[in-house]
Enzyme design. Structure first.
Site, PDB file in Angstrom:
ATOM      1  N   GLY A 106       0.744  -1.287   0.025  1.00 37.53           N
ATOM      2  CA  GLY A 106       0.170  -0.124  -0.056  1.00 37.53           C
ATOM      3  C   GLY A 106       0.750   0.975  -0.105  1.00 37.53           C
ATOM      4  N   TYR A 149       4.864 -19.913   8.611  1.00 38.34           N
ATOM      5  CA  TYR A 149       6.067 -19.156   7.665  1.00 38.34           C
ATOM      6  C   TYR A 149       5.997 -19.349   6.025  1.00 38.34           C
ATOM      7  CZ  TYR A 149      10.956 -17.836   6.544  1.00 38.34           C
ATOM      8  OH  TYR A 149      12.003 -17.333   6.053  1.00 38.34           O
TER       9      TYR A 149
HETATM   10  P1  NAD Z   1      16.203 -12.088  11.141  1.00 29.03           P
HETATM   11  O1  NAD Z   1      15.355 -12.927  12.176  1.00 29.03           O
HETATM   12  O2  NAD Z   1      17.476 -11.779  11.771  1.00 29.03           O
HETATM   13  O3  NAD Z   1      15.539 -10.741  10.776  1.00 29.03           O
HETATM   14  C1  NAD Z   1      14.208 -10.325  10.754  1.00 29.03           C
HETATM   15  C2  NAD Z   1      13.918  -8.808  11.059  1.00 29.03           C
HETATM   16  O4  NAD Z   1      12.681  -8.658  10.957  1.00 29.03           O
HETATM   17  C3  NAD Z   1      14.422  -8.738  12.671  1.00 29.03           C
HETATM   18  O5  NAD Z   1      15.196  -7.747  12.869  1.00 29.03           O
HETATM   19  C4  NAD Z   1      13.139  -8.742  13.310  1.00 29.03           C
HETATM   20  O6  NAD Z   1      13.262  -8.005  14.533  1.00 29.03           O
HETATM   21  C5  NAD Z   1      12.383  -7.986  12.236  1.00 29.03           C
HETATM   22  N1  NAD Z   1      10.871  -8.036  12.406  1.00 29.03           N
HETATM   23  C6  NAD Z   1      10.201  -9.307  12.518  1.00 29.03           C
HETATM   24  N2  NAD Z   1       8.833  -9.076  12.699  1.00 29.03           N
HETATM   25  C7  NAD Z   1       8.710  -7.790  12.410  1.00 29.03           C
HETATM   26  C8  NAD Z   1       7.561  -7.009  12.439  1.00 29.03           C
HETATM   27  N3  NAD Z   1       6.220  -7.199  12.390  1.00 29.03           N
HETATM   28  N4  NAD Z   1       7.746  -5.566  12.217  1.00 29.03           N
HETATM   29  C9  NAD Z   1       9.051  -5.186  11.901  1.00 29.03           C
HETATM   30  N5  NAD Z   1      10.179  -5.752  11.971  1.00 29.03           N
HETATM   31  C10 NAD Z   1       9.911  -7.336  12.202  1.00 29.03           C
HETATM   32  O7  NAD Z   1      16.130 -12.954   9.764  1.00 29.03           O
HETATM   33  P2  NAD Z   1      17.114 -12.753   8.644  1.00 29.03           P
HETATM   34  O8  NAD Z   1      17.684 -14.269   8.246  1.00 29.03           O
HETATM   35  O9  NAD Z   1      17.709 -11.552   8.410  1.00 29.03           O
HETATM   36  O10 NAD Z   1      15.784 -12.784   7.451  1.00 29.03           O
HETATM   37  C11 NAD Z   1      15.463 -11.849   6.828  1.00 29.03           C
HETATM   38  C12 NAD Z   1      14.410 -12.010   5.921  1.00 29.03           C
HETATM   39  O11 NAD Z   1      14.914 -13.020   4.852  1.00 29.03           O
HETATM   40  C13 NAD Z   1      13.116 -12.724   6.091  1.00 29.03           C
HETATM   41  O12 NAD Z   1      12.099 -12.029   5.656  1.00 29.03           O
HETATM   42  C14 NAD Z   1      13.530 -13.996   6.193  1.00 29.03           C
HETATM   43  O13 NAD Z   1      12.219 -14.923   5.763  1.00 29.03           O
HETATM   44  C15 NAD Z   1      13.899 -13.946   4.760  1.00 29.03           C
HETATM   45  N6  NAD Z   1      14.908 -15.133   4.624  1.00 29.03           N
HETATM   46  C16 NAD Z   1      15.991 -15.446   5.082  1.00 29.03           C
HETATM   47  C17 NAD Z   1      16.716 -16.355   5.100  1.00 29.03           C
HETATM   48  C18 NAD Z   1      17.989 -16.843   5.615  1.00 29.03           C
HETATM   49  O14 NAD Z   1      18.606 -18.164   5.584  1.00 29.03           O
HETATM   50  N7  NAD Z   1      18.837 -16.112   6.433  1.00 29.03           N
HETATM   51  C19 NAD Z   1      16.222 -17.538   4.018  1.00 29.03           C
HETATM   52  C20 NAD Z   1      15.040 -17.359   3.395  1.00 29.03           C
HETATM   53  C21 NAD Z   1      14.397 -15.964   3.567  1.00 29.03           C
HETATM   54  N1  UDP Z   2      -0.865   1.892   3.685  1.00 25.57           N
HETATM   55  C1  UDP Z   2       0.425   1.975   4.491  1.00 25.57           C
HETATM   56  N2  UDP Z   2       1.294   3.250   4.070  1.00 25.57           N
HETATM   57  C2  UDP Z   2       0.725   4.241   2.998  1.00 25.57           C
HETATM   58  C3  UDP Z   2      -0.544   3.766   2.223  1.00 25.57           C
HETATM   59  C4  UDP Z   2      -1.029   2.558   2.657  1.00 25.57           C
HETATM   60  O1  UDP Z   2       0.732   1.540   5.595  1.00 25.57           O
HETATM   61  O2  UDP Z   2       1.454   4.897   2.711  1.00 25.57           O
HETATM   62  C5  UDP Z   2      -1.445   0.826   4.201  1.00 25.57           C
HETATM   63  C6  UDP Z   2      -2.966   1.017   4.480  1.00 25.57           C
HETATM   64  O3  UDP Z   2      -2.920   0.664   6.069  1.00 25.57           O
HETATM   65  C7  UDP Z   2      -3.546   0.015   3.766  1.00 25.57           C
HETATM   66  C8  UDP Z   2      -2.825  -1.020   2.936  1.00 25.57           C
HETATM   67  O4  UDP Z   2      -1.474  -0.293   3.003  1.00 25.57           O
HETATM   68  O5  UDP Z   2      -4.602  -0.855   4.665  1.00 25.57           O
HETATM   69  C9  UDP Z   2      -3.275  -1.402   1.671  1.00 25.57           C
HETATM   70  O6  UDP Z   2      -3.494  -0.231   0.982  1.00 25.57           O
HETATM   71  P1  UDP Z   2      -3.865  -0.168  -0.498  1.00 25.57           P
HETATM   72  O7  UDP Z   2      -4.130   1.672  -0.826  1.00 25.57           O
HETATM   73  O8  UDP Z   2      -3.571  -1.060  -1.407  1.00 25.57           O
HETATM   74  O9  UDP Z   2      -5.444  -0.399   0.048  1.00 25.57           O
HETATM   75  P2  UDP Z   2      -6.658   0.111   0.681  1.00 25.57           P
HETATM   76  O10 UDP Z   2      -6.170   1.425   1.677  1.00 25.57           O
HETATM   77  O11 UDP Z   2      -7.582   0.593  -0.221  1.00 25.57           O
HETATM   78  O12 UDP Z   2      -7.031  -0.924   1.747  1.00 25.57           O
END
Ligand code: NAD
Ligand code: UDP
Ligand code: UDP
Length: 338
Positions: A106, A149
């Site tokens: 978004g 996941y």
């Molecule tokens: P990591 O756990 O070290 O890093 C993930 C980061 O995301 C962390 O800093 C965590 O605090 C942050 N995070 C988690 N939930 C969050 C949320 N809701 N809002 C904001 N921040 C959030 O893992 P990584 O190994 O660095 O992986 C990074 C990305 O790469 C992930 O999306 C993972 O799925 C993908 N990935 C990694 C690997 C690998 O082997 N390292 C393989 C496949 C995919």
């Molecule tokens: N959104 C956001 N930052 C932005 C614009 C949108 O976090 O600058 C979020 C917003 O909360 C929304 C989602 O992105 O729920 C999806 O946005 P989109 O415009 O695609 O859909 P809509 O707002 O019409 O549901």
């Protein structure tokens, strides 16, 4: 490849293992980097050296909530990646992948930013095709302990493709295979960090199953090269691209190499194989080679050696820190009366 001009770049999950390396590289290239993280698995330590840089900014924020910022590019990496972390709060894991993707898409739509998704080889599940090519649809259990996941990441891919088709967004999806290196969390439960820490402490290495299952490990520097190339490549790949190192090894073999590299005498200790643990994993990276002119350059032994240096230094620093803390604490105790 396009000339890299200065851009405002958002990195979600920027305080994690991959995210911190990505932030570092983008800051070094001169971009204005906004790192967004809720510190669920990442730490401030990972990005501490960047905090003094004028072109780096840190924001504590959970991507499952909307985010309003102005940027030119978004790298969406926020999501716990190690099985013990993503299974700790599975509902939050799915929310992070799905609500996080919707919010970031978004945002990308509103500000017309190009957006990158860190997807995963887990979308192939316990693959029936080997090595895995991007056109393989996968073999994923939708209701098991890994599903939060795997299915979360699959749904995020769907959302990225639909925002591209429906809203004309410029997207990039990388299916990242197992990546390792410095700044992995020492207790995140992944095989390389577990075996490294166990070998360095002289504890038994916890081998799950009989150790004949395989993975293909990519060193973090190679992965960051590939991620940035994919974001900047002129040709729209039109769908996901596998990124990883095709060098496939058994878990028994990775244990042997880590024991040798660390000079440890640790024995192996067999444990049950976790539910739905994929049997084989190897990326077919033909698409990445052709599209990005990229292939991994770091050998497994060189990468493991660098990683061992990191974990050893970290262990020494924490021992010194706790010794100093004990000293400071002792100094605060009043002398006992005679
Ligand atoms: P990591 O756990 O070290 O890093 C993930 C980061 O995301 C962390 O800093 C965590 O605090 C942050 N995070 C988690 N939930 C969050 C949320 N809701 N809002 C904001 N921040 C959030 O893992 P990584 O190994 O660095 O992986 C990074 C990305 O790469 C992930 O999306 C993972 O799925 C993908 N990935 C990694 C690997 C690998 O082997 N390292 C393989 C496949 C995919
Ligand atoms: N959104 C956001 N930052 C932005 C614009 C949108 O976090 O600058 C979020 C917003 O909360 C929304 C989602 O992105 O729920 C999806 O946005 P989109 O415009 O695609 O859909 P809509 O707002 O019409 O549901
Ligand atoms: N593994 C192991 N011992 C450990 C941790 C993991 O034998 O202490 C195995 C695990 O069962 C899997 C492989 O190593 O077969 C890779 O596990 P990891 O959690 O690193 O990554 P993923 O399963 O997500 O690829």
């Amino acid at each position: 490849m396009k000339e890299l001009s200065r851009k405002r770049i958002l990195v979600t999950g920027g305080a994690g293992f991959l995210g911190s390396h990505l932030c570092e590289r983008l800051v070094m290239q001169g971009h204005d980097v906004l790192c967004v993280d809720n510190f669920y698995t990442g730490t401030k330590d990972n990005i501490a050296p960047l905090l003094d840089c004028a072109n780096f900014e840190l924001m504590r924020h959970d991507v499952t909530f909307p985010l309003y910022v102005e940027v030119d590019e978004i790298y969406n990496l926020a999501c716990p990646a190690s099985p013990i972390h993503y299974q700790h709060d599975p509902v939050q894991t799915t929310k992070t992948s799905v609500h996080g993707a919707i919010n970031m898409l978004g945002l990308a739509k509103r500000v017309k930013a190009k957006i990158f998704q860190a997807s995963t080889s887990e979308v192939y599940g316990d693959a029936l095709v080997h090595p895995q090519t991007e056109d393989y649809w996968g073999h994923v259990n939708p209701i098991g302990p890994r599903s939060c996941y795997d299915e979360g990441k699959r749904c995020a891919e769907t959302l990225f493709m639909d925002y591209r088709r429906q809203h004309g967004l410029s997207i990039r999806i990388a299916r990242i295979f197992n990546t390792y290196g410095p700044r992995m969390h020492p207790s995140d439960g992944r095989v390389v960090s577990n075996f490294m820490m166990q070998a360095l402490r002289g504890e038994p290495l916890t081998l799950y199953g009989d150790g004949s299952q395989t993975r293909s490990f990519c060193y973090v520097d190679d992965m960051i090269d590939a991620i940035i190339r994919l974001m900047n490549v002129d040709d729209d790949p039109g769908g996901p691209v596998n990124l990883g190192n095709p060098h496939e090894v058994t878990m028994r073999e990775i244990a042997r190499r880590i024991v040798t590299i660390t000079g440890s005498a640790s024995p192996l200790e067999l444990h049950p194989l976790p539910t739905d643990d994929p049997w084989h994993r190897q990326p077919d990276i033909s698409r990445a080679r052709e599209l990005l002119g990229w292939q991994p350059r770091t050998s497994l032994d060189d990468g493991l050696l660098e990683t061992a240096h990191y974990f050893r230094a970290r262990m020494q620093a924490s021992t010194e820190l706790s010794a100093a803390a004990v000293g400071e604490f002792a100094a605060t105790l009043s002398p006992r009366p005679l």
